[in-house]
Motif scaffolding. Structure first.
Motif, PDB file in Angstrom:
ATOM      1  N   ARG A   1       0.788  -1.103   0.070  1.00  0.00           N
ATOM      2  CA  ARG A   1       0.070   0.009  -0.072  1.00  0.00           C
ATOM      3  C   ARG A   1       1.011   1.151   0.067  1.00  0.00           C
ATOM      4  N   ARG A   2       0.546   2.197  -0.755  1.00  0.00           N
ATOM      5  CA  ARG A   2       1.336   3.344  -0.758  1.00  0.00           C
ATOM      6  C   ARG A   2       2.907   3.180  -0.725  1.00  0.00           C
ATOM      7  N   PRO A   3       3.357   2.456  -1.613  1.00  0.00           N
ATOM      8  CA  PRO A   3       4.879   2.202  -1.526  1.00  0.00           C
ATOM      9  C   PRO A   3       5.845   3.032  -1.333  1.00  0.00           C
ATOM     10  N   TYR A   4       5.734   4.471  -2.038  1.00  0.00           N
ATOM     11  CA  TYR A   4       6.698   5.521  -1.499  1.00  0.00           C
ATOM     12  C   TYR A   4       6.368   5.954  -0.121  1.00  0.00           C
ATOM     13  N   SER A   5       5.336   6.202   0.310  1.00  0.00           N
ATOM     14  CA  SER A   5       5.313   6.486   1.665  1.00  0.00           C
ATOM     15  C   SER A   5       5.777   5.570   2.625  1.00  0.00           C
ATOM     16  N   ALA A   6       5.480   4.426   2.159  1.00  0.00           N
ATOM     17  CA  ALA A   6       6.087   3.295   3.123  1.00  0.00           C
ATOM     18  C   ALA A   6       7.393   3.088   3.089  1.00  0.00           C
ATOM     19  N   LEU A   7       8.187   3.456   2.021  1.00  0.00           N
ATOM     20  CA  LEU A   7       9.676   3.454   1.612  1.00  0.00           C
ATOM     21  C   LEU A   7      10.163   4.857   2.660  1.00  0.00           C
ATOM     22  N   VAL A   8       9.636   5.823   2.647  1.00  0.00           N
ATOM     23  CA  VAL A   8       9.904   7.037   3.419  1.00  0.00           C
ATOM     24  C   VAL A   8       9.943   6.813   5.008  1.00  0.00           C
ATOM     25  N   GLY A   9       8.657   5.916   5.441  1.00  0.00           N
ATOM     26  CA  GLY A   9       8.484   5.489   6.639  1.00  0.00           C
ATOM     27  C   GLY A   9       9.629   4.714   6.860  1.00  0.00           C
ATOM     28  N   TYR A  10      10.071   3.721   6.069  1.00  0.00           N
ATOM     29  CA  TYR A  10      11.080   2.776   6.601  1.00  0.00           C
ATOM     30  C   TYR A  10      12.441   3.364   6.714  1.00  0.00           C
ATOM     31  N   LEU A  11      12.768   4.280   5.888  1.00  0.00           N
ATOM     32  CA  LEU A  11      14.160   5.184   5.875  1.00  0.00           C
ATOM     33  C   LEU A  11      14.038   6.124   7.330  1.00  0.00           C
ATOM     34  N   ASP A  12      12.976   6.630   7.770  1.00  0.00           N
ATOM     35  CA  ASP A  12      12.752   7.343   8.916  1.00  0.00           C
ATOM     36  C   ASP A  12      13.212   6.196   9.905  1.00  0.00           C
ATOM     37  N   ALA A  13      12.619   5.205  10.330  1.00  0.00           N
ATOM     38  CA  ALA A  13      12.942   4.009  11.060  1.00  0.00           C
ATOM     39  C   ALA A  13      14.423   3.806  11.186  1.00  0.00           C
ATOM     40  N   LEU A  14      15.059   3.541  10.110  1.00  0.00           N
ATOM     41  CA  LEU A  14      16.439   3.195   9.934  1.00  0.00           C
ATOM     42  C   LEU A  14      17.247   4.396  10.386  1.00  0.00           C
ATOM     43  N   ASP A  15      16.938   5.730  10.142  1.00  0.00           N
ATOM     44  CA  ASP A  15      17.603   6.516  10.777  1.00  0.00           C
ATOM     45  C   ASP A  15      17.382   6.627  12.109  1.00  0.00           C
ATOM     46  N   GLU A  16      16.469   6.533  12.984  1.00  0.00           N
ATOM     47  CA  GLU A  16      16.254   6.515  14.122  1.00  0.00           C
ATOM     48  C   GLU A  16      17.153   5.318  14.954  1.00  0.00           C
ATOM     49  N   ALA A  17      17.292   4.245  14.149  1.00  0.00           N
ATOM     50  CA  ALA A  17      18.046   3.123  14.649  1.00  0.00           C
ATOM     51  C   ALA A  17      19.350   3.354  14.472  1.00  0.00           C
ATOM     52  N   GLY A  18      19.883   4.424  13.640  1.00  0.00           N
ATOM     53  CA  GLY A  18      21.431   4.445  13.605  1.00  0.00           C
ATOM     54  C   GLY A  18      21.889   3.881  12.320  1.00  0.00           C
ATOM     55  N   VAL A  19      21.191   3.367  11.127  1.00  0.00           N
ATOM     56  CA  VAL A  19      21.795   2.852  10.140  1.00  0.00           C
ATOM     57  C   VAL A  19      22.088   3.944   9.223  1.00  0.00           C
ATOM     58  N   PRO A  20      23.492   4.111   8.793  1.00  0.00           N
ATOM     59  CA  PRO A  20      23.753   5.179   8.301  1.00  0.00           C
ATOM     60  C   PRO A  20      23.301   5.399   6.794  1.00  0.00           C
ATOM     61  N   ALA A  21      23.099   6.523   6.319  1.00  0.00           N
ATOM     62  CA  ALA A  21      22.510   6.504   4.872  1.00  0.00           C
ATOM     63  C   ALA A  21      23.370   6.114   3.719  1.00  0.00           C
ATOM     64  N   GLU A  22      24.661   6.290   4.086  1.00  0.00           N
ATOM     65  CA  GLU A  22      25.827   5.917   3.079  1.00  0.00           C
ATOM     66  C   GLU A  22      25.993   4.252   3.054  1.00  0.00           C
ATOM     67  N   ARG A  23      25.389   3.650   3.845  1.00  0.00           N
ATOM     68  CA  ARG A  23      25.384   2.192   3.893  1.00  0.00           C
ATOM     69  C   ARG A  23      24.130   1.408   3.156  1.00  0.00           C
ATOM     70  N   ARG A  24      23.210   2.469   2.843  1.00  0.00           N
ATOM     71  CA  ARG A  24      21.779   1.825   2.316  1.00  0.00           C
ATOM     72  C   ARG A  24      21.759   2.214   0.971  1.00  0.00           C
ATOM     73  N   ALA A  25      21.021   1.682   0.029  1.00  0.00           N
ATOM     74  CA  ALA A  25      20.609   2.047  -1.436  1.00  0.00           C
ATOM     75  C   ALA A  25      19.337   1.483  -1.943  1.00  0.00           C
ATOM     76  N   LEU A  26      18.640   2.493  -2.815  1.00  0.00           N
ATOM     77  CA  LEU A  26      17.219   1.828  -3.009  1.00  0.00           C
ATOM     78  C   LEU A  26      17.196   1.459  -4.542  1.00  0.00           C
ATOM     79  N   ALA A  27      16.118   0.514  -4.660  1.00  0.00           N
ATOM     80  CA  ALA A  27      15.987   0.013  -5.969  1.00  0.00           C
ATOM     81  C   ALA A  27      15.110   0.997  -6.647  1.00  0.00           C
ATOM     82  N   ALA A  28      15.588   2.209  -7.331  1.00  0.00           N
ATOM     83  CA  ALA A  28      14.899   3.251  -7.856  1.00  0.00           C
ATOM     84  C   ALA A  28      14.605   3.073  -9.306  1.00  0.00           C
ATOM     85  N   LEU A  29      13.191   2.905  -9.529  1.00  0.00           N
ATOM     86  CA  LEU A  29      13.057   3.589 -11.140  1.00  0.00           C
ATOM     87  C   LEU A  29      12.674   4.813 -11.468  1.00  0.00           C
ATOM     88  N   GLY A  30      11.722   5.213 -11.028  1.00  0.00           N
ATOM     89  CA  GLY A  30      10.852   6.488 -11.117  1.00  0.00           C
ATOM     90  C   GLY A  30      11.327   7.546 -10.650  1.00  0.00           C
TER      91      GLY A  30
END
Length: 289
Positions: free
Chosen positions: A115-144
Motif C-alpha cells: 500500500r502506498r509504496p513510496y510513503s512506506a519506503l519513506v517511513g522505513y528510512l525514517d525508522a532506519l535513521d532512528e535506529a542509526g543505520v547510516p544513509a551511506e550504507r544503504r541504497a534504493l532500487a529506484a526506477l521512477g
C-alpha cells in the motif's frame, strides 16, 4: 548528498546473483568458494537477488576480505525496519563497511500488504535513521523520478533493476554527480541472435507481468507492443547484453558512458536461476578486465 564512498569501494563492476544468496546448507561451501573467486577475479561487489537480507550476505562476507556484498533487494514488506537495523548493526560490526542494505518496495503481486509504496519506503528510512543505520550504507532500487530523488537525498544512491542505458542517463541527471548509480545489466554469452533472444525472453517473462517494470519501460519511450508477447527485439536488445565479447563490452560501456558508476552484471544462461555459473563469471571478468 556528497559523493558516495561506495563509488571507490566497489569499483566499476560487480555480479548480481540469486544463487549466491542460497540457503541450502549443502551448497554453503560452493557459495563461499564462488564469492572468494569473484573477489580474486576483480569484481568489487556481489548483489544478492531473490529478496535477500543480511543473513544471506553474512557467509559471503566471512569467506572474503575486501568484497562488498549488497542486497538487491530486501523487500520493506518482508522485514521490519527494527529487525533490519539490528541485523545491519551486527553484520557491520563483524565486517565494517562491507555490507550495503539495498532496499525496495517489491511489487503488489508479491506483497499482500503493498500500500502506498513510496510513503512506506519513506517511513522505513525514517525508522532506519532512528535506529542509526547510516544513509551511506544503504541504497534504493529506484526506477521512477520520485524514488530516484529519495535515493539521492536519503541513501548512498540507486541500484535500478531491469533498465536501459537511456534510463541510466536520466537517473544520473536526477541524482547529480555525487550519489552512487549502480544499475543491473543482464548478460548472455551467446552470439546467435535467435538463441540469445530466446534465453532473454525466458528470463524476462516474469518481469513483464509486473507493472512496476512495464510502466517504467513505457515511461522511458517503449510502447505497449514492446512489452507484449515476451518483449520486442528492441526491448530485449536494450536490457540485455548479448553477442561476442566485443559487442557485450560495448553494451556494458553504454551504461557507464550514460553515467553508471558501477554495473551489476547478471549472467543469464540456460541453467537454473539459482545456479552458480562460475565459468561464465570468469568470462565476464575477462570482458571487463
Amino acid at each position: 548528498m556528497t559523493t558516495s564512498p561506495l563509488k571507490d569501494q566497489i569499483g566499476r563492476y560487480g555480479v548480481w546473483s540469486v544463487g549466491l544468496r542460497g540457503e541450502d546448507p549443502a551448497g554453503a561451501g560452493e557459495r563461499a568458494e564462488a564469492a572468494a573467486e569473484l573477489e580474486d577475479l576483480g569484481f568489487g561487489a556481489v548483489w544478492l537477488g531473490g529478496n535477500s537480507a543480511a543473513q544471506h550476505a553474512a557467509p559471503l562476507l566471512k569467506a572474503t576480505s575486501t568484497l562488498t556484498v549488497g542486497t538487491s533487494i530486501q523487500s520493506i514488506w518482508q522485514y521490519e525496519a527494527a529487525d533490519s537495523a539490528a541485523s545491519f548493526a551486527e553484520l557491520n560490526s563483524a565486517h565494517p563497511g562491507r555490507f550495503v542494505l539495498g532496499l525496495g518496495v517489491s511489487h503488489a503481486q508479491r506483497a499482500a500488504q503493498y500500500r502506498r509504496p513510496y510513503s512506506a519506503l519513506v517511513g522505513y528510512l525514517d525508522a532506519l535513521d532512528e535506529a542509526g543505520v547510516p544513509a551511506e550504507r544503504r541504497a534504493l532500487a529506484a526506477l521512477g523520478p520520485k524514488t530516484l530523488e529519495l535515493s539521492r537525498d536519503r541513501a548512498a544512491g540507486a541500484i535500478p533493476y531491469l533498465v536501459t542505458a537511456e534510463h541510466t542517463a536520466r537517473a544520473r541527471e536526477i541524482l547529480g554527480d555525487g550519489p552512487l548509480l549502480a544499475p543491473e545489466l543482464k548478460v548472455i554469452l551467446e552470439t546467435d541472435p535467435d538463441r540469445a533472444r530466446t534465453l532473454a525472453r525466458e528470463s524476462i517473462a516474469m518481469y513483464l507481468a509486473l507493472p512496476n517494470y512495464t510502466n517504467n519501460f513505457l515511461r522511458n519511450g517503449f510502447t505497449e507492443d514492446d512489452v507484449a508477447n515476451g518483449g520486442s527485439d528492441r526491448l530485449i536488445d536494450a536490457v540485455y547484453a548479448w553477442g561476442d565479447e566485443q559487442r557485450i563490452r560495448a553494451r556494458i560501456d553504454a551504461f557507464t558512458d550514460a553515467g553508471a558508476d558501477h554495473v551489476a552484471l547478471q549472467l543469464v544462461d540456460d541453467g537454473d536461476r539459482d545456479s552458480l555459473p562460475r565459468e561464465g563469471w570468469k568470462r565476464l571478468a575477462s570482458i571487463v578486465g
